[in-house]
Design a protein around this motif. Structure first.
Motif, mmCIF file in Angstrom:
data_model
loop_
_atom_site.group_PDB
_atom_site.id
_atom_site.type_symbol
_atom_site.label_atom_id
_atom_site.label_comp_id
_atom_site.label_asym_id
_atom_site.label_seq_id
_atom_site.Cartn_x
_atom_site.Cartn_y
_atom_site.Cartn_z
ATOM 1 N N GLY A 87 44.911 41.383 37.210
ATOM 2 C CA GLY A 87 45.378 42.759 37.121
ATOM 3 C C GLY A 87 46.673 42.949 36.360
ATOM 4 N N LYS A 88 47.505 41.920 36.247
ATOM 5 C CA LYS A 88 48.777 42.045 35.543
ATOM 6 C C LYS A 88 48.530 42.285 34.049
ATOM 7 C CE LYS A 88 52.693 39.052 34.373
ATOM 8 N NZ LYS A 88 53.230 37.699 34.614
ATOM 9 N N ASP A 89 49.166 43.323 33.525
ATOM 10 C CA ASP A 89 49.022 43.691 32.108
ATOM 11 C C ASP A 89 47.560 43.919 31.726
ATOM 12 O OD1 ASP A 89 51.797 43.465 31.683
ATOM 13 O OD2 ASP A 89 51.627 41.321 31.278
ATOM 14 N N GLY A 90 46.746 44.319 32.703
ATOM 15 C CA GLY A 90 45.349 44.612 32.413
ATOM 16 C C GLY A 90 44.457 43.402 32.312
ATOM 17 N N VAL A 91 44.995 42.207 32.555
ATOM 18 C CA VAL A 91 44.177 40.989 32.486
ATOM 19 C C VAL A 91 43.234 40.946 33.683
ATOM 20 C CG1 VAL A 91 44.203 38.457 32.524
ATOM 21 C CG2 VAL A 91 45.939 39.711 31.226
ATOM 22 N N ARG A 92 41.953 40.667 33.407
ATOM 23 C CA ARG A 92 40.964 40.542 34.467
ATOM 24 C C ARG A 92 40.297 39.174 34.360
ATOM 25 N NH1 ARG A 92 43.150 44.197 36.403
ATOM 26 N NH2 ARG A 92 42.344 46.164 37.251
ATOM 27 N N VAL A 93 40.168 38.527 35.517
ATOM 28 C CA VAL A 93 39.502 37.232 35.591
ATOM 29 C C VAL A 93 38.228 37.399 36.411
ATOM 30 C CG1 VAL A 93 39.680 34.824 36.344
ATOM 31 C CG2 VAL A 93 41.700 36.006 35.448
ATOM 32 N N ILE A 94 37.108 36.988 35.850
ATOM 33 C CA ILE A 94 35.832 36.977 36.572
ATOM 34 C C ILE A 94 35.580 35.534 36.999
ATOM 35 C CG2 ILE A 94 33.372 37.484 36.494
ATOM 36 C CD1 ILE A 94 33.991 39.310 34.063
ATOM 37 N N ASN A 95 35.796 35.274 38.278
ATOM 38 C CA ASN A 95 35.640 33.909 38.787
ATOM 39 C C ASN A 95 34.222 33.746 39.324
ATOM 40 O OD1 ASN A 95 35.936 31.355 39.805
ATOM 41 N ND2 ASN A 95 37.810 31.776 40.950
ATOM 42 N N ASP A 136 48.336 31.317 26.325
ATOM 43 C CA ASP A 136 47.697 32.160 25.302
ATOM 44 C C ASP A 136 47.187 33.490 25.837
ATOM 45 O OD1 ASP A 136 46.686 32.630 22.629
ATOM 46 O OD2 ASP A 136 44.681 32.226 23.430
ATOM 47 N N THR A 137 47.316 33.743 27.140
ATOM 48 C CA THR A 137 46.785 34.992 27.686
ATOM 49 C C THR A 137 47.541 36.191 27.132
ATOM 50 O OG1 THR A 137 46.187 33.873 29.735
ATOM 51 C CG2 THR A 137 46.279 36.254 29.814
ATOM 52 N N ARG A 138 46.774 37.203 26.746
ATOM 53 C CA ARG A 138 47.341 38.434 26.207
ATOM 54 C C ARG A 138 46.986 39.603 27.124
ATOM 55 N NH1 ARG A 138 44.666 37.777 20.206
ATOM 56 N NH2 ARG A 138 45.364 35.629 19.799
ATOM 57 N N ALA A 139 47.706 40.681 26.984
ATOM 58 C CA ALA A 139 47.414 41.881 27.766
ATOM 59 C C ALA A 139 45.964 42.305 27.541
ATOM 60 C CB ALA A 139 48.358 43.007 27.372
ATOM 61 N N ASP A 140 45.316 42.713 28.623
ATOM 62 C CA ASP A 140 43.949 43.241 28.615
ATOM 63 C C ASP A 140 42.865 42.194 28.375
ATOM 64 O OD1 ASP A 140 44.694 45.865 29.200
ATOM 65 O OD2 ASP A 140 45.062 46.317 27.092
ATOM 66 N N ASP A 141 43.207 40.918 28.357
ATOM 67 C CA ASP A 141 42.177 39.890 28.193
ATOM 68 C C ASP A 141 41.167 39.953 29.343
ATOM 69 O OD1 ASP A 141 43.075 38.845 25.830
ATOM 70 O OD2 ASP A 141 43.990 37.050 26.690
ATOM 71 N N LEU A 142 39.922 39.649 29.031
ATOM 72 C CA LEU A 142 38.860 39.556 30.018
ATOM 73 C C LEU A 142 38.375 38.112 30.011
ATOM 74 C CD1 LEU A 142 37.098 41.136 32.042
ATOM 75 C CD2 LEU A 142 35.496 41.588 30.177
ATOM 76 N N ILE A 143 38.582 37.411 31.136
ATOM 77 C CA ILE A 143 38.371 35.960 31.186
ATOM 78 C C ILE A 143 37.276 35.642 32.203
ATOM 79 C CG2 ILE A 143 39.467 33.719 31.608
ATOM 80 C CD1 ILE A 143 42.195 35.149 31.133
ATOM 81 N N LEU A 144 36.263 34.929 31.755
ATOM 82 C CA LEU A 144 35.201 34.446 32.632
ATOM 83 C C LEU A 144 35.403 32.958 32.889
ATOM 84 C CD1 LEU A 144 32.347 34.609 34.035
ATOM 85 C CD2 LEU A 144 31.399 33.977 31.787
ATOM 86 N N VAL A 145 35.374 32.548 34.160
ATOM 87 C CA VAL A 145 35.413 31.134 34.532
ATOM 88 C C VAL A 145 34.088 30.819 35.216
ATOM 89 C CG1 VAL A 145 36.642 29.328 35.775
ATOM 90 C CG2 VAL A 145 37.911 31.262 34.823
ATOM 91 N N LYS A 146 33.340 29.869 34.648
ATOM 92 C CA LYS A 146 31.982 29.626 35.138
ATOM 93 C C LYS A 146 31.633 28.146 35.059
ATOM 94 C CE LYS A 146 27.634 30.900 36.184
ATOM 95 N NZ LYS A 146 27.290 31.368 37.524
ATOM 96 N N SER A 147 31.106 27.611 36.160
ATOM 97 C CA SER A 147 30.649 26.218 36.190
ATOM 98 C C SER A 147 29.881 26.000 37.477
ATOM 99 C CB SER A 147 31.829 25.242 36.144
ATOM 100 O OG SER A 147 32.512 25.221 37.394
#
Length: 492
Positions: free
Chosen positions: A343-351, A451-462
């Protein structure tokens, strides 16, 4: 658990009841009633519970009998008696059995039979290569609105987890939702014979665990076990959009209820719209009713799980208003399953790193591409899909090529088992820092953190074994919105 005497439990387990002198002096008799929770983990045992000492691959539950008794266990199920001459006499009763796992199954079978005989218990069995846990959670949310419902925690779906869930039944239980997994032929049949479903659900047949099964045909045969023992007055809830599942209609005597996106499905979804806040769709049921659903669980693929849950609930007489109201209360599939964090700076992580198969990996990547805004950068942090056996390289290669075709902006591949993803992405044209391979989760975290930037959408999958779910938590925590200090910053 039901109220059962020690004698009744011993008979159900086909074991020998042992009440030592110490236990007798403590007041235990063969007619003493036990009704506590049954578990194989001594750390979860409390006063009045039953501890089953199970031998595992890496440890032996018999080492923890003393800890279970100290925690308040009223009964221990063991494969050898703890005798006084060994200096290990117990002041609680013991049931000595030949095999603790088989005894656990027999125990569950007896409890299910007693609850069925004395009440109006309905059982739903759920299997499939993907989506079992999500569907179980959704159906539990629906059925709990109607009556007492027992369903497994986490992914308790094997020869140990499933009976532990069944043993939570009480005389007042109306519904049992049994998640039934398998790593080989015959395992689902074994679970069904403990608790034969009134409704048997098959979601998908894919390559998950294909290495253990030995190929897709064995996987298909194993999942088909769900519907083969159903009676004519039972219902098989089948995914019409999966050709392998659809073929099971010819292998069952039960009535078939189809769910899916096809117009031929009796339970179907239309007007599907997937966004970063969830998915909206219109639910249609066989009685002609329909209703819009605001489904907060992320990912269009989870609509199929919602349809399976809705179909099962419909069979059990739940009206559409109750079904939709329950579906709309569920905000995530399960911990570490398409869980939105940060949520910080619009960053979202999909775990989504609790489990992974080729199908679920493709679905997660499709979701990442679909919900991202045009200007938003997408990052996929991927680890190994385990238990694919001889299909491993081919399937990891396919995922790497898919990432490029979905136009995911950055790929970080973690661990040697997933290297084929990285190689395929590079071969498909992803280079110059767009695709990076690292050996460890720590390296991946450092790379993403830098390297994370504002508004990044990050998927972590394994897969679970790759351990990236904890990496997802770390990335999310580093990008989480700080909570306000409830003291207002005052010194304490």
């Amino acid at each position: 658990m039901l109220d059962l005497t020690l004698t009744e439990i011993a008979e159900a387990l086909q074991g020998e009841l042992v009440i030592t002198d110490d236990a007798a002096r403590a007041g235990w008799t063969p007619e003493t009633v036990v009704n506590g929770t049954v578990d194989t983990d001594s750390r979860l045992i409390g006063t009045g519970d039953v501890f089953v000492a199970k031998r595992g691959e890496f440890d032996d539950g018999h080492r923890f009998v003393g800890a279970a008794v100290a925690a308040g266990a009223a009964l221990v199920v063991v494969e050898h008696a703890f005798a006084a001459e060994e200096g290990r006499a117990l002041a609680v009763p013991q049931v000595v059995v030949a095999d603790s796992v088989l005894a656990l199954g027999a125990f569950a079978t007896e409890v299910v039979a007693r609850v069925r005989a004395s009440g109006d218990l309905k059982i739903v069995g759920i299997t499939g290569s993907n989506g079992k846990t999500t569907t179980k959670n959704l159906l539990r949310a629906v059925l709990e609105r109607v009556g007492e419902t027992v369903a497994p925690r986490d992914s308790f779906n094997n020869e140990v987890g499933a009976p532990l869930t069944m043993l939570k039944l009480t005389a007042g239980s109306r519904f049992l939702v049994a998640e039934m997994g398998a790593s080989g032929k015959g395992e689902i049949t074994r679970l069904i014979r403990m608790a034969k479903p009134d409704v048997g659900v098959v979601l998908t047949v894919g390559l998950a665990h294909a290495g253990e099964f030995g190929g897709i045909e064995t996987t298909l045969a194993t999942k088909t076990e769900m519907v083969q023992d159903l009676e004519p007055d039972d219902v098989a809830v089948l995914n019409i959009d999966d050709p392998r599942v659809a073929g099971m209609a010819g292998k069952t005597r039960a009535e078939v209820l189809w769910f899916g996106l096809s117009d031929a499905a009796a339970v179907r979804a239309t007007e599907i719209d997937a966004t970063a806040s969830g998915t909206t769709f219109v639910l249609h049921l066989p009685d002609g009713s329909s209703k819009p659903v605001r489904f907060a669980v992320l990912g269009e693929h989870h609509v199929m799980n919602a349809l399976a849950a809705a179909a099962s609930a419909h069979v059990l007489g739940v009206p559409i208003d109750e079904i939709v109201a329950a579906l709309e209360t569920v905000t995530r599939a399960e911990r570490w399953r398409m869980e939105v964090m940060g949520g910080k700076d619009g960053v979202r992580v999909i775990n989504d790193a609790y489990n992974a198969s080729p199908d679920s990996m493709a679905a997660a990547l499709k979701t990442l591409a679909l919900i991202a805004r045009p200007e938003q950068r997408t990052i996929a942090v991927l680890g190994e899909m385990s238990e694919l056996g001889p299909f491993s390289v081919e399937e990891h290669d396919r995922i790497g090529r898919m990432i490029v075709r979905f136009n995911i902006h950055k790929l970080v591949v973690v661990g040697e088992g997933a290297r084929a993803i990285h190689l395929a992405a590079e071969h498909e044209g992803s280079w110059g820092g767009e695709a990076i391979f690292v050996d460890t989760a720590d390296e991946a975290f450092d790379l993403i953190a830098a390297d994370t930037r504002a508004d990044d959408l990050i998927l972590v999958k394994s897969s679970n074994s790759a351990g990236l779910r904890f990496l997802g938590d770390r990335i999310a925590q580093a990008n989480s919105i700080a909570q306000p200090d409830p003291t207002g910053g005052a010194a304490s």
